[in-house]
Design an enzyme around this catalytic site. Structure first.
Site, PDB file in Angstrom:
ATOM      1  N   GLU A 146      43.497  40.413  44.976  1.00  0.00           N
ATOM      2  CA  GLU A 146      43.306  41.545  45.894  1.00  0.00           C
ATOM      3  C   GLU A 146      42.967  41.054  47.310  1.00  0.00           C
ATOM      4  OE1 GLU A 146      40.603  43.412  42.977  1.00  0.00           O
ATOM      5  OE2 GLU A 146      41.741  45.239  43.381  1.00  0.00           O
TER       6      GLU A 146
ATOM      7  N   GLU B  98      42.141  42.542  35.150  1.00  0.00           N
ATOM      8  CA  GLU B  98      40.938  43.365  34.958  1.00  0.00           C
ATOM      9  C   GLU B  98      40.967  44.139  33.648  1.00  0.00           C
ATOM     10  OE1 GLU B  98      42.514  42.977  37.806  1.00  0.00           O
ATOM     11  OE2 GLU B  98      41.114  42.906  39.490  1.00  0.00           O
TER      12      GLU B  98
HETATM   13  N1  3HC Z   1      33.239  35.249  37.416  1.00  0.00           N
HETATM   14  C1  3HC Z   1      32.241  34.430  37.043  1.00  0.00           C
HETATM   15  N2  3HC Z   1      32.440  33.291  36.356  1.00  0.00           N
HETATM   16  C2  3HC Z   1      33.715  32.965  36.049  1.00  0.00           C
HETATM   17  C3  3HC Z   1      34.802  33.770  36.412  1.00  0.00           C
HETATM   18  C4  3HC Z   1      34.539  34.960  37.138  1.00  0.00           C
HETATM   19  N3  3HC Z   1      35.519  35.765  37.550  1.00  0.00           N
HETATM   20  N4  3HC Z   1      35.935  33.186  35.967  1.00  0.00           N
HETATM   21  C5  3HC Z   1      35.565  32.071  35.342  1.00  0.00           C
HETATM   22  N5  3HC Z   1      34.228  31.920  35.390  1.00  0.00           N
HETATM   23  C6  3HC Z   1      33.426  30.819  34.862  1.00  0.00           C
HETATM   24  C7  3HC Z   1      33.527  30.690  33.350  1.00  0.00           C
HETATM   25  O1  3HC Z   1      32.596  31.511  32.695  1.00  0.00           O
HETATM   26  C8  3HC Z   1      33.233  29.222  33.160  1.00  0.00           C
HETATM   27  O2  3HC Z   1      31.837  29.061  33.261  1.00  0.00           O
HETATM   28  P1  3HC Z   1      31.083  27.943  32.400  1.00  0.00           P
HETATM   29  O3  3HC Z   1      31.678  26.637  32.826  1.00  0.00           O
HETATM   30  O4  3HC Z   1      29.651  28.122  32.744  1.00  0.00           O
HETATM   31  O5  3HC Z   1      31.391  28.271  30.965  1.00  0.00           O
HETATM   32  C9  3HC Z   1      33.853  28.565  34.399  1.00  0.00           C
HETATM   33  O6  3HC Z   1      34.003  29.621  35.358  1.00  0.00           O
HETATM   34  C10 3HC Z   1      35.216  27.948  34.164  1.00  0.00           C
HETATM   35  O7  3HC Z   1      36.030  28.918  33.513  1.00  0.00           O
HETATM   36  P2  3HC Z   1      36.965  28.527  32.282  1.00  0.00           P
HETATM   37  O8  3HC Z   1      36.207  27.713  31.307  1.00  0.00           O
HETATM   38  O9  3HC Z   1      37.576  29.783  31.795  1.00  0.00           O
HETATM   39  O10 3HC Z   1      38.017  27.591  33.023  1.00  0.00           O
HETATM   40  P3  3HC Z   1      39.589  27.579  32.898  1.00  0.00           P
HETATM   41  O11 3HC Z   1      40.026  26.578  33.879  1.00  0.00           O
HETATM   42  O12 3HC Z   1      39.995  27.456  31.469  1.00  0.00           O
HETATM   43  O13 3HC Z   1      40.088  29.024  33.366  1.00  0.00           O
HETATM   44  C11 3HC Z   1      40.301  30.962  34.777  1.00  0.00           C
HETATM   45  C12 3HC Z   1      39.890  29.463  34.679  1.00  0.00           C
HETATM   46  C13 3HC Z   1      41.813  31.118  34.536  1.00  0.00           C
HETATM   47  C14 3HC Z   1      39.949  31.407  36.162  1.00  0.00           C
HETATM   48  C15 3HC Z   1      39.534  31.769  33.705  1.00  0.00           C
HETATM   49  O14 3HC Z   1      38.168  31.443  33.806  1.00  0.00           O
HETATM   50  C16 3HC Z   1      39.665  33.246  33.863  1.00  0.00           C
HETATM   51  O15 3HC Z   1      40.623  33.825  33.400  1.00  0.00           O
HETATM   52  N6  3HC Z   1      38.651  33.885  34.498  1.00  0.00           N
HETATM   53  C17 3HC Z   1      38.584  35.313  34.629  1.00  0.00           C
HETATM   54  C18 3HC Z   1      39.526  35.831  35.667  1.00  0.00           C
HETATM   55  C19 3HC Z   1      39.376  37.324  35.796  1.00  0.00           C
HETATM   56  O16 3HC Z   1      39.342  38.047  34.818  1.00  0.00           O
HETATM   57  N7  3HC Z   1      39.295  37.793  37.037  1.00  0.00           N
HETATM   58  C20 3HC Z   1      39.154  39.191  37.289  1.00  0.00           C
HETATM   59  C21 3HC Z   1      37.687  39.513  37.384  1.00  0.00           C
HETATM   60  S1  3HC Z   1      37.403  41.261  37.504  1.00  0.00           S
HETATM   61  C22 3HC Z   1      37.718  41.603  39.126  1.00  0.00           C
HETATM   62  O17 3HC Z   1      38.138  40.758  39.864  1.00  0.00           O
HETATM   63  C23 3HC Z   1      37.396  42.987  39.571  1.00  0.00           C
HETATM   64  C24 3HC Z   1      37.950  43.308  40.913  1.00  0.00           C
HETATM   65  O18 3HC Z   1      39.192  43.949  40.782  1.00  0.00           O
HETATM   66  C25 3HC Z   1      37.035  44.179  41.688  1.00  0.00           C
END
Ligand code: 3HC
Length: 708
Positions: A113, A133
């Site tokens: 976004e 999301e």
């Molecule tokens: N917020 C906070 N922490 C996050 C995060 C996030 N969005 N995304 C990842 N992390 C943290 C994980 O919990 C993990 O923490 P840890 O080491 O303490 O366990 C660390 O970052 C690394 O994450 P992964 O182990 O998952 O690492 P990968 O490299 O395998 O994957 C990733 C990275 C593809 C970014 C995966 O973490 C992921 O899919 N994250 C979520 C992405 C997501 O859903 N984003 C949308 C959020 S909702 C939003 O944005 C609302 C908006 O529209 C207003």
């Protein structure tokens, strides 16, 4: 001694200006999530760049392994802090100078976004763009539902938002989500080159919110929204997909500002829903399960080759899993015919991939060339890991492990895929119990995500660490379990299945119970499941347990009576349901209902009516109570391990977070009160877990034990 002054927080966003370009770098490890500090930093940096007469254009990029992975999921549910992400995005979009987002790694959710509010986008080979999301029970809440359809059209935007899938740079370019594919992930160089191009060509400030071409064909956009609505209403109980369709409707019907207001209101609704709490819990729990003491204490052993004992359904599925991870695999069976059969089971999986166009015939040949069949355990001499998947019988397992002990090299990991046998006893068949571990796969082993890693008393920490590292290579979700009958999953399953059997004998039909369980969100009910897996499997377990069963415990004979007739489910054409030849859709069977009625009469039960709510409460309470016992005994490390097991191995709806999270949401006091009420009828079955009683007394939740 004087207290040391606290070190200042490192800046989450850096601004520098060079040759008339403002470089805004997001620097908030591990994944540049949009925490309050990042939002503030972005807001200040863009305002400064906009106000600086020396700046002609702006480049936004991420440091480390991501552009921006999204909103900071850990902040959900906390009091909101200014500036909000939608405001940050509006400010970026309003910038009077061209803003380019240079993307590498994840640009997900709020991250995309932010990029959409820039005026141009360039993405490198590692870029993963998406609006996931929905997987957290949410919708894009920082303008994504309004800007994405304006940029790429309603159909493509809805596909991204409803699937949550990630797209790479080439597909993003085809969709119109980005303007250029960069040849490398050096976003600074590639981004700067693109900014210079924008300036040289005097490309205008192009605000996504002001675009309209992609929605010009209103009829097509409306059709896409209608289709999304229809699709969303089919998704079992999910809340946010319909809200996503509503938000895109607003993008079609309303000016940007009003559309953003609709999006905000819908986002707030999703944020407040228990599904969001359940899904966010599942997200963190799935990552937390891998954090086990042994993985911190020890380094994994090197695994470059693997062996499988047994080429049956399970052995072949495990072999596929290992082959998919790129390992060479030796499969040992008792004779040539069995080796050939095992091989053909593996081959069938890859034939399916070829038929679906997922694999070329040459690709299949290359994978199959890594599978070697043998009839002699000596073939395991060089392998680093062997997984045994033979008949569930202690004497057979002992014989296999004695052979493995004789032939495997020192340091090889010796694993059993048993689903309930005592692995401490299996390890005793070897001279090296420190190398013996349980790797409990779920059928079909190459598809199901769950891997229970069962840790016997004498296993060494590096073998446990190896199992967790292997799970990552196999793309499985690993859960650490202790040794007991059924480990975490099958032990809990046995109890809630018993609760279902009690319900049946007390008056509910198996069909009502299956419908109730599906209504809760499972993909199928326990009796459909039994017909699919084969009723003979549970029958064998019940016979094995008969000798140790408490004679005072209530026992429902109905399932045994079906098995005695040879009604094992789909494979025999009838079980709890009747199956027409070749059909997987069973029909209720009046003869089964007659058997149930007869069993009730024999047990002296007067059948009564249960509401769906009453049935669900019993089913869930049985699951939660046993889950609590599993935690209290240390079989599961934390409640979250039970949650992940039930979600990934047993079909518990992920959007409820898992049984323990669900219990927290319902209230532990309520669950305990239910258990005590049911105990009035059957105190032996409904003995409340000590841990549950303690948590209720202390006013605590299961989550308080999770330390996420
Ligand atoms: N917020 C906070 N922490 C996050 C995060 C996030 N969005 N995304 C990842 N992390 C943290 C994980 O919990 C993990 O923490 P840890 O080491 O303490 O366990 C660390 O970052 C690394 O994450 P992964 O182990 O998952 O690492 P990968 O490299 O395998 O994957 C990733 C990275 C593809 C970014 C995966 O973490 C992921 O899919 N994250 C979520 C992405 C997501 O859903 N984003 C949308 C959020 S909702 C939003 O944005 C609302 C908006 O529209 C207003």
């Amino acid at each position: 001694m004087d207290a040391q002054p606290a070190a200042p927080e490192p800046a989450a966003v850096h601004l520098s200006v060079r040759d008339h370009i403002a470089f805004i770098a997001v620097d908030h490890p591990p994944v540049n999530a949009l925490s309050t500090a990042v939002r503030r930093g972005l807001m200040d940096a863009i305002a400064q760049a906009d106000a600086d007469a020396d700046v002609h254009a702006v480049l936004v990029h991420g440091r480390g392994k991501a552009f921006i992975a999204g909103a900071d999921i850990r902040e959900f549910g906390l009091p909101p802090q200014a500036p909000s992400l939608p405001d940050v995005c509006l400010r970026i979009e309003a910038c009077g100078k061209p803003v380019v987002a240079a993307i590498h790694g994840p640009a997900l959710g709020g991250g995309l976004e932010v990029a959409l509010s820039a005026h141009y986008r360039v993405a490198g080979p590692s870029a993963k763009l998406g609006l996931p999301e929905v997987l957290l029970g949410l919708l894009p809440g920082a303008g994504g539902t309004q800007r994405a359809p304006r940029l790429i059209g309603a159909e493509a935007a809805l596909d991204l938002m409803l699937s949550g899938r990630h797209v790479g740079a080439p597909e993003a370019l085809r969709l119109g989500l980005i303007d250029r594919v960069a040849t490398s992930d050096d976003v600074l160089t590639e981004g700067e080159a693109f900014v210079r191009h924008v300036l040289a060509e005097q490309m205008p400030v192009r605000r996504t919110g002001a675009l309209s071409d992609a929605l010009a064909d209103r009829a097509a956009a409306q059709a896409a929204i209608d289709a999304a609505r229809a699709e969303a209403s089919k998704k079992r109980g999910l809340f946010s997909p319909l809200k996503i369709a509503e938000a895109v409707q607003a993008a079609l019907d309303l000016p940007l500002a009003q559309g953003l207001a609709v999006e905000r209101a819908l986002f707030e609704q999703c944020l407040a829903s228990p599904q969001r709490a359940g899904l966010v819990h599942a997200f963190f729990a799935e990552r937390e399960v891998a954090k086990v003491p042994e993985a911190r204490q020890a380094q994994p052993r090197r695994i470059a080759s693997a062996g499988v004992v047994g080429g049956g359904t399970m052995g072949a599925g495990i072999a596929v899993s290992l082959l998919d991870a790129g390992l060479p695999v030796v499969m040992v069976e008792r004779d040539d015919a069995a080796v050939a059969l095992g091989r053909s089971r593996v081959e069938k999986v890859y034939d399916g991939h070829v038929a679906k166009g997922r694999l070329t015939p040459e690709g299949k040949a290359a994978v199959m060339a890594r599978l070697h069949g043998a009839t002699d355990y000596a073939a395991f001499q060089e392998v680093d890991l062997v997984i045994e998947a033979v008949f569930e019988d202690m004497a057979v397992k002992h014989a296999v492990f004695a052979e493995l002990d004789r032939h495997c090299k020192p340091g090889a990991v010796l694993a059993t895929n048993t689903s309930y046998l005592d692995i401490d006893a299996i390890a005793q068949a070897t001279s090296r119990p420190q190398d013996v571990i349980g790797l409990h796969f779920f059928s079909p082993a190459h598809i199901m995500k769950l891997l229970e890693i069962v840790v016997p008393a004498q296993v060494s920490a590096d073998v446990v660490a190896t199992a967790f590292a292997l799970a990552t290579r196999l793309k499985k979700v690993p859960v650490r379990a202790g040794v007991c009958d059924g480990f975490i999953g099958n032990r809990i399953l046995a109890v809630y299945r018993t609760a279902a059997d009690h319900l049946m004998e007390d008056g509910a039909s198996p069909y009502e119970i299956d419908t109730m369980v599906r209504a809760f969100g499972f993909p199928m009910g326990p009796y459909e499941m039994s017909d699919l897996a084969g009723g003979d499997i549970g029958w064998a377990t019940r016979k094995r347990r008969a000798a140790t069963r408490d004679p005072k415990a209530r026992y429902v004979h109905i399932a045994d009576q079906l098995c005695e007739r040879g009604w094992f489910g789909q494979k025999t054409g009838r079980g709890w349901y009747l199956y027409e030849a070749g059909s997987r859709n069973g029909q209720p069977d009046p003869e089964v209902e007659a058997i149930v009625a007869e069993a009730r009469a024999q047990a002296g039960v007067t059948p009564r009516h249960f509401t769906v709510d009453e049935m669900q409460r019993r089913y869930v309470a049985a699951m939660v109570n046993e889950g609590a016992k599993v935690v209290e005994e240390g079989i599961a490390l934390r409640p979250l391990d039970v949650d992940v097991t039930l979600v990934h191995g047993y079909g518990f709806p992920r959007w409820r977070g898992g049984p323990m999270k669900h219990a927290d949401i319902v209230g532990l006091g309520q669950i305990l009160a239910d258990i005590r009420a049911f105990a009035q009828e059957d105190p032996l079955f409904w003995q409340p877990s000590t841990l549950l009683v303690k948590l209720v007394a202390e006013g605590r939740t299961f989550d308080s034990l999770n330390q996420i």
